[in-house]
Design a protein around this motif. Structure first.
Motif, mmCIF file in Angstrom:
data_model
loop_
_atom_site.group_PDB
_atom_site.id
_atom_site.type_symbol
_atom_site.label_atom_id
_atom_site.label_comp_id
_atom_site.label_asym_id
_atom_site.label_seq_id
_atom_site.Cartn_x
_atom_site.Cartn_y
_atom_site.Cartn_z
ATOM 1 N N SER A 1 -2.966 8.000 11.380
ATOM 2 C CA SER A 1 -2.809 8.565 10.237
ATOM 3 C C SER A 1 -1.464 7.959 9.641
ATOM 4 O O SER A 1 -0.471 7.270 10.341
ATOM 5 C CB SER A 1 -2.217 10.174 10.631
ATOM 6 O OG SER A 1 -1.282 10.246 11.049
ATOM 7 N N TYR A 2 -1.664 7.898 8.486
ATOM 8 C CA TYR A 2 -0.388 6.903 7.458
ATOM 9 C C TYR A 2 0.274 8.064 6.635
ATOM 10 O O TYR A 2 -0.319 8.690 5.908
ATOM 11 C CB TYR A 2 -1.282 6.023 6.772
ATOM 12 C CG TYR A 2 -2.031 5.286 7.516
ATOM 13 C CD1 TYR A 2 -1.514 3.940 8.355
ATOM 14 C CD2 TYR A 2 -3.350 5.093 7.628
ATOM 15 C CE1 TYR A 2 -2.505 3.151 8.927
ATOM 16 C CE2 TYR A 2 -4.454 4.500 8.222
ATOM 17 C CZ TYR A 2 -3.761 3.349 8.974
ATOM 18 O OH TYR A 2 -4.410 2.739 9.668
ATOM 19 N N GLY A 3 1.613 7.910 6.417
ATOM 20 C CA GLY A 3 2.542 8.632 5.408
ATOM 21 C C GLY A 3 2.035 7.863 4.122
ATOM 22 O O GLY A 3 1.690 8.531 3.176
ATOM 23 N N VAL A 4 2.196 6.507 4.147
ATOM 24 C CA VAL A 4 1.750 5.771 3.101
ATOM 25 C C VAL A 4 1.079 4.626 3.446
ATOM 26 O O VAL A 4 1.424 3.832 4.241
ATOM 27 C CB VAL A 4 3.046 5.391 2.418
ATOM 28 C CG1 VAL A 4 2.834 4.141 1.161
ATOM 29 C CG2 VAL A 4 3.969 6.068 1.657
ATOM 30 N N ASN B 1 11.230 7.008 -0.809
ATOM 31 C CA ASN B 1 10.398 8.138 -0.473
ATOM 32 C C ASN B 1 11.188 8.785 0.938
ATOM 33 O O ASN B 1 11.845 7.998 1.475
ATOM 34 C CB ASN B 1 9.181 7.587 -0.003
ATOM 35 C CG ASN B 1 8.395 7.156 -1.396
ATOM 36 O OD1 ASN B 1 7.907 7.807 -2.214
ATOM 37 N ND2 ASN B 1 8.236 5.885 -1.342
ATOM 38 N N VAL B 2 10.911 9.966 1.449
ATOM 39 C CA VAL B 2 11.308 10.380 2.584
ATOM 40 C C VAL B 2 9.655 10.613 3.391
ATOM 41 O O VAL B 2 8.777 11.318 2.729
ATOM 42 C CB VAL B 2 11.794 11.902 2.561
ATOM 43 C CG1 VAL B 2 11.826 12.369 4.087
ATOM 44 C CG2 VAL B 2 13.289 11.726 1.906
ATOM 45 N N VAL B 3 9.633 9.968 4.328
ATOM 46 C CA VAL B 3 8.190 9.780 5.115
ATOM 47 C C VAL B 3 8.605 10.325 6.528
ATOM 48 O O VAL B 3 9.118 9.435 7.196
ATOM 49 C CB VAL B 3 7.911 8.447 4.780
ATOM 50 C CG1 VAL B 3 6.425 8.171 5.387
ATOM 51 C CG2 VAL B 3 7.719 7.876 3.608
ATOM 52 N N ARG B 4 7.924 11.324 6.990
ATOM 53 C CA ARG B 4 8.115 11.760 8.416
ATOM 54 C C ARG B 4 6.993 12.407 8.849
ATOM 55 O O ARG B 4 5.983 12.894 8.050
ATOM 56 C CB ARG B 4 9.328 12.646 8.395
ATOM 57 C CG ARG B 4 9.351 13.805 7.571
ATOM 58 C CD ARG B 4 10.546 14.833 8.034
ATOM 59 N NE ARG B 4 12.022 14.258 7.766
ATOM 60 C CZ ARG B 4 12.771 14.352 7.075
ATOM 61 N NH1 ARG B 4 12.813 15.821 6.471
ATOM 62 N NH2 ARG B 4 14.007 13.881 7.039
ATOM 63 N N ILE C 1 5.308 4.207 6.980
ATOM 64 C CA ILE C 1 4.952 3.190 5.950
ATOM 65 C C ILE C 1 3.887 2.098 6.581
ATOM 66 O O ILE C 1 4.620 1.424 7.169
ATOM 67 C CB ILE C 1 6.102 2.717 5.030
ATOM 68 C CG1 ILE C 1 6.761 3.882 4.504
ATOM 69 C CG2 ILE C 1 5.542 1.790 3.824
ATOM 70 C CD1 ILE C 1 8.060 3.557 3.725
ATOM 71 N N TYR C 2 2.840 1.940 6.097
ATOM 72 C CA TYR C 2 1.993 0.820 6.599
ATOM 73 C C TYR C 2 1.637 -0.066 5.314
ATOM 74 O O TYR C 2 1.315 0.191 4.261
ATOM 75 C CB TYR C 2 0.778 1.127 7.012
ATOM 76 C CG TYR C 2 -0.435 0.346 7.724
ATOM 77 C CD1 TYR C 2 -0.546 0.394 9.159
ATOM 78 C CD2 TYR C 2 -1.056 -0.771 7.032
ATOM 79 C CE1 TYR C 2 -1.396 -0.603 9.626
ATOM 80 C CE2 TYR C 2 -1.580 -1.620 7.555
ATOM 81 C CZ TYR C 2 -2.006 -1.481 9.020
ATOM 82 O OH TYR C 2 -2.786 -2.406 9.545
ATOM 83 N N GLY C 3 2.125 -1.365 5.434
ATOM 84 C CA GLY C 3 2.179 -2.252 4.239
ATOM 85 C C GLY C 3 3.129 -2.131 2.963
ATOM 86 O O GLY C 3 4.065 -1.426 3.363
ATOM 87 N N GLY C 4 2.712 -2.810 2.176
ATOM 88 C CA GLY C 4 3.596 -2.738 0.873
ATOM 89 C C GLY C 4 4.404 -4.104 0.668
ATOM 90 O O GLY C 4 4.989 -4.663 1.662
ATOM 91 N N VAL D 1 4.816 3.976 14.393
ATOM 92 C CA VAL D 1 5.666 2.984 13.792
ATOM 93 C C VAL D 1 6.270 3.372 12.523
ATOM 94 O O VAL D 1 5.394 4.076 11.725
ATOM 95 C CB VAL D 1 5.316 1.556 13.906
ATOM 96 C CG1 VAL D 1 6.236 0.492 13.096
ATOM 97 C CG2 VAL D 1 4.647 1.238 14.997
ATOM 98 N N GLY D 2 7.693 3.608 12.341
ATOM 99 C CA GLY D 2 8.121 3.833 10.963
ATOM 100 C C GLY D 2 7.683 3.003 9.910
ATOM 101 O O GLY D 2 7.108 3.606 8.955
ATOM 102 N N ILE D 3 7.828 1.470 10.070
ATOM 103 C CA ILE D 3 7.589 0.760 8.796
ATOM 104 C C ILE D 3 6.581 -0.390 9.679
ATOM 105 O O ILE D 3 7.151 -1.109 10.228
ATOM 106 C CB ILE D 3 8.654 0.126 8.184
ATOM 107 C CG1 ILE D 3 9.633 1.320 7.380
ATOM 108 C CG2 ILE D 3 8.255 -0.803 7.120
ATOM 109 C CD1 ILE D 3 10.736 0.890 6.536
#
Length: 246
Positions: free
Chosen positions: A15-18, A34-37, A43-46, A60-62
């Motif tokens: 699953s992905y937060g972003v 953003n707050v992502v938890r 966060i995946y990509g960007g 993984v966080g980012i």
């Protein structure tokens, strides 16, 4: 642009937060403030990933982002895993590694890892994975208590440089892993690699990593780590008050 959101509790192993594609694309997504938890991937990509608080994600966080800067990333499985440059991030208290420079198929890039603070009670602070040459570490604070400040795969030594860092260890922590062997002290690391001659091995004197609640990182929505103060003590005055959140 994805900005100013609180994103949490997506479900599933991947699953992905972003999920933001286009890490190396000039038309890619910017992910900011953003707050992502409580996801698997935070966060995946960007293309640009900055000023986010990313914590308590089981994977993984980012991951696989473009330019990653000025984020607070803690209490994840792995803090940040990418092949692109990193600067001015606070990464701490992740379960296995703070930062992994990976994957290997972008060989030839020069990867700048500059002015990051990485504090790992367990695992390694920075890992240069296999077949990842031309990584440059500069002006970072790295502290490992049970792993390595710097771990470089033997296939990734070409073009590697490191200098002007604070390299600190405590407990069973060691300065570096190089050529398949442990380099436990700064002098052993310097004499083997001819790197980090302007670096120092000393306590960076953080104000209060545990913060007012006495807990490192994320425990619950109330004790979420924002009081953990990784500013450096100064005889001349400095900013205090925990790690800044979006």
């Amino acid at each position: 642009m994805i900005a100013g959101n609180t994103i949490s509790n997506t479900r599933g192993f991947t699953s992905y937060g972003v999920f933001a594609t286009g890490a190396g694309n000039v038309r890619g997504v910017e992910v900011a403030s953003n707050v992502v938890r409580n996801n698997y991937y935070g966060i995946y990509g960007g293309r640009l990933v900055h000023n986010n608080r990313v914590d308590h994600n089981t994977g993984v966080g980012i991951f696989n982002a473009g330019q990653v800067y000025e984020n607070v990333v803690h209490s994840n499985g792995v803090g940040i895993e990418t092949i692109y440059g990193l600067r001015n991030n606070l990464v701490y208290g992740n379960a296995t590694q703070g930062i992994i420079i990976n994957p290997s198929f972008f060989t030839g890039f020069e990867v700048e890892v500059v002015s990051n603070t990485v504090y790992q009670p367990q695992g390694d602070a920075i890992v240069i994975a296999h077949f990842t040459p031309n990584v440059h570490l500069r002006n970072n604070i790295l502290w490992a208590q049970s792993g390595y400040d710097i771990s470089v795969d033997s296939t990734s030594q070409q073009g590697f440089t490191s200098d002007f860092n604070i390299l600190h260890t405590s407990g069973t922590g060691k300065i570096a892993f190089w050529q398949g062997a442990s380099r436990p002290t700064l002098s052993a690391w310097q004499n083997t690699t001819f790197q980090d001659f302007n670096s120092v091995a000393q306590d960076p004197l953080f104000v209060s990593p545990l913060g007012a609640d006495g807990k490192l990182g994320y425990f619950n929505a109330t004790n979420d780590g924002r009081d953990d103060d990784f500013h450096e003590q100064s005889l001349n005055g400095s900013f205090h008050g925990g790690s800044l959140a979006p």
